[in-house]
Scaffold this motif. Sequence first.
Motif, short mmCIF file in Angstrom:
data_model
loop_
_atom_site.label_atom_id
_atom_site.label_comp_id
_atom_site.label_asym_id
_atom_site.label_seq_id
_atom_site.Cartn_x
_atom_site.Cartn_y
_atom_site.Cartn_z
N PRO A 16 0.81 -1.22 0.00
CA PRO A 16 0.00 0.00 0.00
C PRO A 16 0.85 1.27 0.00
CG PRO A 16 -0.89 -1.57 1.57
CD PRO A 16 0.42 -2.12 1.10
N LEU A 17 1.97 1.26 0.71
CA LEU A 17 2.83 2.44 0.75
C LEU A 17 3.33 2.80 -0.64
CD1 LEU A 17 4.50 4.60 2.22
CD2 LEU A 17 6.28 2.85 2.58
N VAL A 18 3.82 1.83 -1.37
CA VAL A 18 4.32 2.10 -2.72
C VAL A 18 3.19 2.63 -3.59
CG1 VAL A 18 5.27 1.05 -4.81
CG2 VAL A 18 6.17 0.40 -2.57
N ALA A 19 2.02 2.01 -3.51
CA ALA A 19 0.89 2.45 -4.33
C ALA A 19 0.48 3.88 -3.99
CB ALA A 19 -0.29 1.50 -4.14
N LEU A 20 0.43 4.22 -2.72
CA LEU A 20 0.04 5.58 -2.31
C LEU A 20 1.06 6.61 -2.78
CD1 LEU A 20 -1.21 4.74 1.28
CD2 LEU A 20 -2.59 5.85 -0.50
N LEU A 21 2.34 6.29 -2.64
CA LEU A 21 3.37 7.25 -3.03
C LEU A 21 3.42 7.45 -4.54
CD1 LEU A 21 6.33 6.30 -0.63
CD2 LEU A 21 4.53 8.02 -0.32
N GLU A 22 3.08 6.43 -5.29
CA GLU A 22 3.11 6.58 -6.75
C GLU A 22 1.80 7.17 -7.29
OE1 GLU A 22 6.44 3.36 -8.18
OE2 GLU A 22 4.32 2.86 -8.49
N GLU A 23 0.67 6.72 -6.75
CA GLU A 23 -0.61 7.20 -7.27
C GLU A 23 -1.01 8.55 -6.68
OE1 GLU A 23 -2.10 5.85 -9.68
OE2 GLU A 23 -1.02 3.92 -9.75
N ARG A 24 -0.60 8.80 -5.44
CA ARG A 24 -0.89 10.06 -4.74
C ARG A 24 -2.39 10.33 -4.69
NH1 ARG A 24 4.27 13.86 -6.63
NH2 ARG A 24 5.73 12.12 -6.69
N GLN A 25 -3.12 9.24 -4.56
CA GLN A 25 -4.59 9.35 -4.49
C GLN A 25 -5.11 8.05 -3.92
OE1 GLN A 25 -7.56 8.33 -5.95
NE2 GLN A 25 -8.81 10.19 -5.77
N VAL A 26 -5.92 8.11 -2.89
CA VAL A 26 -6.32 6.93 -2.14
C VAL A 26 -7.12 5.95 -2.99
CG1 VAL A 26 -7.69 6.08 -0.18
CG2 VAL A 26 -6.22 8.09 0.10
N SER A 27 -8.09 6.44 -3.74
CA SER A 27 -8.94 5.53 -4.51
C SER A 27 -8.15 4.82 -5.61
CB SER A 27 -10.13 6.29 -5.11
OG SER A 27 -9.67 7.32 -5.96
N ARG A 28 -7.26 5.54 -6.31
CA ARG A 28 -6.46 4.89 -7.35
C ARG A 28 -5.49 3.88 -6.73
NH1 ARG A 28 -5.97 10.16 -9.64
NH2 ARG A 28 -3.81 10.27 -8.91
N ALA A 29 -4.90 4.22 -5.60
CA ALA A 29 -3.99 3.29 -4.92
C ALA A 29 -4.73 2.04 -4.48
CB ALA A 29 -3.33 3.98 -3.73
N ALA A 30 -5.97 2.21 -3.99
CA ALA A 30 -6.77 1.07 -3.55
C ALA A 30 -7.07 0.14 -4.73
CB ALA A 30 -8.07 1.56 -2.91
N ALA A 31 -7.48 0.71 -5.86
CA ALA A 31 -7.79 -0.10 -7.04
C ALA A 31 -6.56 -0.83 -7.54
CB ALA A 31 -8.38 0.79 -8.13
N ARG A 32 -5.42 -0.19 -7.45
CA ARG A 32 -4.16 -0.78 -7.96
C ARG A 32 -3.79 -2.05 -7.21
NH1 ARG A 32 1.58 2.50 -8.46
NH2 ARG A 32 2.96 0.74 -7.96
N VAL A 33 -4.00 -2.07 -5.89
CA VAL A 33 -3.57 -3.23 -5.11
C VAL A 33 -4.72 -4.13 -4.71
CG1 VAL A 33 -1.55 -2.01 -4.25
CG2 VAL A 33 -3.65 -1.99 -2.91
N GLY A 34 -5.94 -3.82 -5.18
CA GLY A 34 -7.07 -4.69 -4.91
C GLY A 34 -7.67 -4.52 -3.54
N LEU A 35 -7.57 -3.35 -2.94
CA LEU A 35 -8.18 -3.07 -1.65
C LEU A 35 -9.40 -2.17 -1.86
CD1 LEU A 35 -5.10 -2.30 0.66
CD2 LEU A 35 -6.45 -4.40 0.60
N SER A 36 -10.29 -2.19 -0.89
CA SER A 36 -11.38 -1.22 -0.90
C SER A 36 -10.82 0.14 -0.50
CB SER A 36 -12.48 -1.63 0.07
OG SER A 36 -12.01 -1.57 1.41
N GLN A 37 -11.57 1.22 -0.84
CA GLN A 37 -11.08 2.55 -0.48
C GLN A 37 -10.98 2.73 1.04
OE1 GLN A 37 -12.61 5.75 -2.84
NE2 GLN A 37 -12.18 7.31 -1.28
N PRO A 38 -11.97 2.25 1.82
CA PRO A 38 -11.81 2.37 3.30
C PRO A 38 -10.59 1.62 3.82
CG PRO A 38 -14.10 1.96 2.72
CD PRO A 38 -13.32 1.77 1.46
N ALA A 39 -10.31 0.43 3.25
CA ALA A 39 -9.14 -0.33 3.70
C ALA A 39 -7.85 0.42 3.39
CB ALA A 39 -9.12 -1.71 3.05
#
Length: 301
Positions: A16-39
């Motif tokens: 999740p850290l890598v996804a957040l730092l690269e996407e810089r957006q919670v919903s896109r990071a969630a979709a990238r790693v297969g998590l829900s937005q709340p997770a």
Amino acid sequence: MLTTHIDRVDLNLLTPLVALLEERQVSRAAARVGLSQPAMSRALQRLRRVLDDPLLVRDPDGLRLTARAQDIYDQLTTLIPLLQHLLSPNDFDPSQSSAPVNVAGSDYAVQTFGPAIYRQVRTQSPATTVRFHNLRLNGIIDQIRSGAVDIGLYGGDLPPDLQAEMLFVEDFVCVLAHDHPLAGAAALTLDDYLRYPHIVIDTADGRQTAVDRPLAALGRPRAAAVTVPYHLTALALLPGTDLIATLPARLRSGWDGADTLRALPAPAEVALLPYQMIWNRVFDTDRRHAWLRGVVRAAAC
């Protein structure tokens, strides 16, 4: 190896850290790693607590990285590929490798199989260099144990902690001067063989182990008139003497065509040389080492 800071972190947060730092957006990071937005939002909150930094802050254009987050991201661009390599399946592609190959053997092994080993390595792994080490058994065994030598080529006994595979069984022949008293014999008995002085090839501790050990076991050692470190050196010493050199038959090119020499089958008691490759057991399942063993196996056929 200290793991003080690692022990307090859930490494499942790395993805999740890598996804957040690269996407810089919670919903896109969630979709990238297969998590829900709340997770993903909960993961971000945990990361902020662990790293004691907000990581992502809002500005007029959206979310941006904090200085600490940018520093972490810069380090992860180096760290993540290393972790991917470390945790990837144990695959090996020789065409992409440049790790040097280290093989130990006597001059017999290097002359007989060295060219084929090098050609196969060169063909399959062009960036790989090959180094042949001189075989001095005790030193080579230590180097195999340490990993400094990949494979040893050897025709004698070895310690039980090393792994071995039989490559072939070689014939020994007795090479002597063309005017030697035994030159006209069709074959040599052990009594004939022991009646004359010998050239001993020093393969370990001043003995030619594959010859001298079976003779010692019979209680019939041979008389060593001269000891040399290399097999082919013996050929130059034979003309004009009553010496006998016991050599592997695959070295025949060294005396074929020499009118001054004659080769006879060795006595049955020392007729055969079981030849094997030896290696450290820790590399049994290593893909690179398995490839290299295949190269040596093919070269020895």
